[in-house]
Design an enzyme around this catalytic site. Structure first.
Site, PDB file in Angstrom:
ATOM      1  N   CYS A   1      12.871 -48.652 -28.355  1.00 43.58           N
ATOM      2  CA  CYS A   1      13.016 -49.246 -29.682  1.00 43.58           C
ATOM      3  C   CYS A   1      12.804 -48.195 -30.764  1.00 43.58           C
ATOM      4  O   CYS A   1      11.667 -47.939 -31.180  1.00 43.58           O
ATOM      5  CB  CYS A   1      12.046 -50.412 -29.848  1.00 43.58           C
TER       6      CYS A   1
ATOM      7  N   CYS B   1      11.141 -49.517 -33.899  1.00 41.19           N
ATOM      8  CA  CYS B   1       9.704 -49.798 -33.791  1.00 41.19           C
ATOM      9  C   CYS B   1       8.893 -48.501 -33.796  1.00 41.19           C
ATOM     10  O   CYS B   1       7.832 -48.432 -34.400  1.00 41.19           O
ATOM     11  CB  CYS B   1       9.359 -50.515 -32.484  1.00 41.19           C
ATOM     12  N   ASP B   2       9.387 -47.485 -33.060  1.00 40.49           N
ATOM     13  CA  ASP B   2       8.537 -46.325 -32.764  1.00 40.49           C
ATOM     14  C   ASP B   2       8.979 -45.034 -33.457  1.00 40.49           C
ATOM     15  O   ASP B   2       8.256 -44.029 -33.399  1.00 40.49           O
ATOM     16  CB  ASP B   2       8.509 -46.087 -31.240  1.00 40.49           C
TER      17      ASP B   2
END
Ligand code: NDP
Length: 316
Positions: A143, A146-147
């Site tokens: 992701c 997300c990261d």
């Protein structure tokens, strides 16, 4: 035994929706407007995969684009507005073959439903390397949105050549100092518009015909990738992050043996509708769509599933 009262609690509902992406929420909007009093369990990833994407530019109605998270919040609020009972919880087992469907939530709560709409979506695939497993969460991620933040001014790699990989590479190029796009073939599968953007982004380097052999790292996390170039030469790229974008696996494990699945695990639905092989069980969204897999097609199939469920309920 202190949980025995919880374990024996059975709630009866007319319409149960499993999953909370565009398909599940749209099914909720239609089912609640049809007075089916739907109960929707959101599963592990509230809002589904779209909450892990960056900008959605191709969903009609958002001419300026919208973040995946905001769009899912909008659709969720619309489902809530019409009375969908949206709950946290994960379906852990099902018995769907009889007229009354039995669904267990988080191994403790039992629900009996007259109809079930499955919208459990799909999850990111991994390469399956031992070293990849070892560094999951320590530099290996599926992701980027997300990261990606953690890799400011560092070098990262994205694996894959489809729209997701190219979109992730573009997103990460705005954060990382350099992005290697590792593609196993000698061409990209991504759409032309995204390919053109990649070509115009100086800190993305595409490594065509490179296959990941091993994720290298130490106690601090990932330090590089060992790649095989054109089947013969070994290359090591120094990266601290590896982002997988190699497609998805349908979330159908709990339905195996009851619902007919295709060879890749996707639920088989009949004709143009959402009917599965089981009466009163309907499927929509990515869990039954290996072909289109768009937010708009998922939402449309959620609508169909709710309409199919409504018609089915009129016959029993
Ligand atoms: P795709 O299946 O389209 O692409 C997967 C990519 O990963 C391909 O390049 C494939 O290579 C590669 N791949 C698969 N397995 C491996 C492996 N073991 N090792 C290395 N590479 C591998 O998946 P996407 O998630 O990119 O897209 C899914 C769908 O969602 C598509 O229909 C896409 O159009 C859509 N989408 C749309 C977006 C948008 O419109 N904004 C954004 C994101 C996705 P190969 O080509 O060799 O098979």
């Amino acid at each position: 035994m202190e949980n025995s009262s919880q374990q024996t609690e059975i709630e009866q509902v007319k319409c149960l929706i499993i999953g909370s992406g565009p398909a599940g929420y749209t099914a909720g909007i239609y089912a609640s407007r049809a007075n089916l009093s739907p109960v929707l369990y959101e599963g592990m990833q509230t809002g589904g995969q779209l909450t892990t994407t960056n900008e959605v530019e191709n969903f009609p109605g958002y001419p300026e684009g919208v973040s995946g998270t905001d769009m899912m919040e909008d659709i969720r609020n619309q489902a809530l507005k019409f009375g969908t009972d949206i709950r946290e919880g994960n379906v852990t087992s099902v018995e769907l073959t009889g007229e009354t469907k039995t669904i267990v939530i988080d191994n403790k709560k039992t629900i009996e439903a007259q109809v079930v709409i499955i919208a459990t979506g799909a999850s990111a695939r991994y390469l399956g390397l031992e070293s990849e497993r070892k560094f999951r969460g320590m530099g290996v991620s599926a992701c980027a949105v997300c990261d990606g933040f953690f890799y400011r001014k560092q070098q990262v790699a994205v694996i894959g050549g489809g729209d997701t990989a190219v979109g992730d590479a573009l997103y990460l190029a705005g954060i990382a100092s350099k992005v290697y796009l590792v593609v196993r073939k000698n061409y990209l599968r991504a759409s032309k518009v995204l390919q053109e953007r990649v070509a115009a982004t100086p800190n993305i380097e595409i490594l065509f015909e490179h296959v990941t052999q091993e994720v290298l790292g130490d106690d601090s996390g990932v330090t590089g990738l060992r790649l095989l170039k054109q089947g013969k030469d070994e290359v090591v790229v120094p990266v601290t992050g590896m982002f997988l974008a190699i497609g998805h696996k349908p979330n159908t494990d709990i339905f195996k043996g009851q619902i007919n699945l295709d060879e890749n695990g996707y639920i088989i639905t009949e004709g143009k509708g959402s009917q599965t092989n089981l009466q009163g069980v309907f499927a929509c969204g990515d869990v039954q769509d290996p072909t289109y897999r768009q937010a708009i097609t998922a939402a449309a199939s959620g609508c169909k599933a709710a309409l199919d469920a409504e018609r089915y309920l009129q016959t029993i």
